[in-house]
Scaffold this motif. Structure first.
Motif, PDB file in Angstrom:
ATOM      1  N   CYS A 127       0.833  -1.196   0.000  1.00  0.00           N
ATOM      2  CA  CYS A 127       0.000   0.000   0.000  1.00  0.00           C
ATOM      3  C   CYS A 127       0.872   1.252   0.000  1.00  0.00           C
ATOM      4  O   CYS A 127       1.911   1.301   0.671  1.00  0.00           O
ATOM      5  CB  CYS A 127      -0.909   0.019   1.226  1.00  0.00           C
ATOM      6  N   GLY A 128       0.438   2.253  -0.750  1.00  0.00           N
ATOM      7  CA  GLY A 128       1.171   3.510  -0.783  1.00  0.00           C
ATOM      8  C   GLY A 128       0.868   4.284  -2.045  1.00  0.00           C
ATOM      9  O   GLY A 128      -0.003   3.906  -2.839  1.00  0.00           O
ATOM     10  N   GLN A 129       1.589   5.368  -2.240  1.00  0.00           N
ATOM     11  CA  GLN A 129       1.458   6.171  -3.441  1.00  0.00           C
ATOM     12  C   GLN A 129       2.322   5.577  -4.557  1.00  0.00           C
ATOM     13  O   GLN A 129       3.476   5.212  -4.330  1.00  0.00           O
ATOM     14  CB  GLN A 129       1.906   7.616  -3.189  1.00  0.00           C
TER      15      GLN A 129
ATOM     16  N   SER B  35      -5.988   1.582  -6.948  1.00  0.00           N
ATOM     17  CA  SER B  35      -6.957   2.389  -7.666  1.00  0.00           C
ATOM     18  C   SER B  35      -7.605   1.573  -8.768  1.00  0.00           C
ATOM     19  O   SER B  35      -6.945   0.812  -9.476  1.00  0.00           O
ATOM     20  CB  SER B  35      -6.267   3.614  -8.283  1.00  0.00           C
TER      21      SER B  35
ATOM     22  N   GLU C 173      -2.966   6.262  -5.069  1.00  0.00           N
ATOM     23  CA  GLU C 173      -2.772   5.094  -4.209  1.00  0.00           C
ATOM     24  C   GLU C 173      -2.810   3.798  -5.007  1.00  0.00           C
ATOM     25  O   GLU C 173      -3.548   3.678  -5.993  1.00  0.00           O
ATOM     26  CB  GLU C 173      -3.865   5.043  -3.141  1.00  0.00           C
ATOM     27  N   THR C 174      -2.011   2.841  -4.581  1.00  0.00           N
ATOM     28  CA  THR C 174      -2.098   1.502  -5.161  1.00  0.00           C
ATOM     29  C   THR C 174      -3.506   0.959  -4.913  1.00  0.00           C
ATOM     30  O   THR C 174      -4.152   1.272  -3.919  1.00  0.00           O
ATOM     31  CB  THR C 174      -1.065   0.552  -4.531  1.00  0.00           C
TER      32      THR C 174
ATOM     33  N   ASP D 277       0.609  14.412  -0.291  1.00  0.00           N
ATOM     34  CA  ASP D 277       1.447  13.219  -0.172  1.00  0.00           C
ATOM     35  C   ASP D 277       2.823  13.437  -0.791  1.00  0.00           C
ATOM     36  O   ASP D 277       3.833  12.934  -0.279  1.00  0.00           O
ATOM     37  CB  ASP D 277       0.754  12.019  -0.813  1.00  0.00           C
TER      38      ASP D 277
ATOM     39  N   ASP E 100       5.509   4.737   0.763  1.00  0.00           N
ATOM     40  CA  ASP E 100       4.704   5.037   1.938  1.00  0.00           C
ATOM     41  C   ASP E 100       4.871   6.516   2.253  1.00  0.00           C
ATOM     42  O   ASP E 100       5.975   6.969   2.596  1.00  0.00           O
ATOM     43  CB  ASP E 100       5.155   4.179   3.124  1.00  0.00           C
TER      44      ASP E 100
END
Length: 365
Positions: free
Chosen positions: A151-153, A179, A176-177, A348, A223
């Motif tokens: 998970c993260g950008q 999507s 984000e992952t 972010d 992250d």
């Protein structure tokens, strides 16, 4: 400069033959997407050998196109990737390890070695989904990769690797992952500031380890709170973020910079310097943002093709980007989803950049 005319979809032998006729001083590979770039790299190999020619290195290109080879190389040079394993798709030990990854991390990504633009990737959330995936590949002996879903950008860093220097062009934060939007349809944001040093350094390490020359996009999951990252893949070509980064640099793209870099090398001159940047945003769903005198920062870049919407690029400071999006959404009478999404990307990106000094000093890997 000499222009050659080829048929619309030339084969690798035809391109190699054209190169032989032209006998160029150098070549800069700018093709996109993967299949075309791979075919043109093959043409350069036919023309000049596996070592390549100019800013095209076929052997290194193949390593970076191959997700398994890239993953294995990252392990050797200390660039982090998501926890995972690889093996034959019909191999029982590989499947057992994949099932354990699913249990430990809650979600799993099955990847083919050669997929692109999301093709060949499958997100698994339940054991029965994994069983169905194995059933579909019961007789498939090809190698596959199973990685924990991180998970993260999603973040891209674009570079131009020349003979004399590796130039960091810029970076893009893409959401984000997980999507559900297709990568081509997502809102993306490119900050004006350079990428965090730990992301640039990892990308440059990977490029140096392969000996790759040319344009490359390195994709990460980051992250935002900690700044820690995992490398997803590298695309040894121009990419979906190339136009976005060019929009933030008054139209000066990695393609132009690669051409300048190679021309400078041939003339024994210093390599070019990446231009100053403004922030930029890319999106597909604001039809009122057509280019006109009242909105000089907005422009269409291509018409709707292959079922995708036209893309709009905005350039300016962050307040300008948010104001233009709010204006467009107000004209449409809709909920300001794009404005909220861009605000999140901006925040972010700032958080990721803010972790730069801590991770660079302490070691990010």
């Amino acid at each position: 400069m000499r222009r050659l005319s080829l048929q619309e979809h030339p084969t690798s032998p035809q391109v190699a033959e054209a190169l032989t006729v032209a006998m160029p001083s150098s070549v800069v590979l700018t093709a996109d997407p993967d299949p075309l770039a791979a075919a043109q790299a093959d043409a350069v190999e036919r023309f000049a050998g596996v070592g390549g020619f100019g800013l095209c290195s076929p052997a290194a290109t193949r390593i970076l196109f191959d997700k398994l080879s890239t993953r294995q190389l990252c392990a050797r040079i200390g660039v982090p990737t998501a926890p995972g394993t690889d093996g034959q798709a019909n191999d029982a030990p590989f499947r057992a390890t994949a099932a354990e990854l699913l249990r430990a991390h809650g979600r799993l990504v099955l990847k083919s070695r050669w997929g692109w633009a999301g093709n060949g990737n499958l997100v698994i959330e339940r054991p029965e989904q994994l069983a169905k995936a194995w059933a579909r590949t019961r007789s498939d002996g090809v190698l596959a990769i199973a990685e924990a879903f991180v998970c993260g950008q999603e973040v891209s860093v674009e570079l131009v690797a020349g003979h004399d220097t590796i130039m960091v062009i810029g970076w893009a934060v893409k959401g984000e992952t997980g999507s559900l939007a297709h990568p081509v349809e997502r809102l993306r944001f490119s900050p004006a500031c350079p990428p965090p040093q730990h992301l640039s350094a990892a990308a440059a390490d990977l490029v140096r380890a392969t000996g790759y020359l040319g344009i490359v996009e390195v994709e990460y999951v980051v992250d935002a709170a900690s700044g820690h990252f995992w490398l997803l893949e590298a695309n040894p070509r121009s990419s979906g973020v190339t136009a976005l980064l060019a929009a933030g640099a008054s139209g000066c793209s990695s393609v132009e910079l690669a051409m300048r870099s190679e021309a400078a090398h041939l003339a024994s001159l210093p390599p070019p310097v990446a231009p100053a940047r403004l922030a930029a945003a890319e999106f597909t769903t604001a039809p009122h943002l057509t280019p006109d005198d009242s909105r000089p920062h907005a422009r269409w870049v291509h018409p709707a093709i292959e079922g995708f919407c036209p893309h709009v690029y905005l350039r300016g400071d962050e307040d300008t980007l948010l104001r233009e999006l709010a204006l467009a959404e107000g004209e449409q009478g809709g909920v300001p989803r794009l404005t909220a999404a861009l605000s999140t990307l901006i925040e972010d990106a700032a958080r990721i950049k803010g972790r730069e000094s801590v991770l660079t000093g302490a070691g990010a890997r």
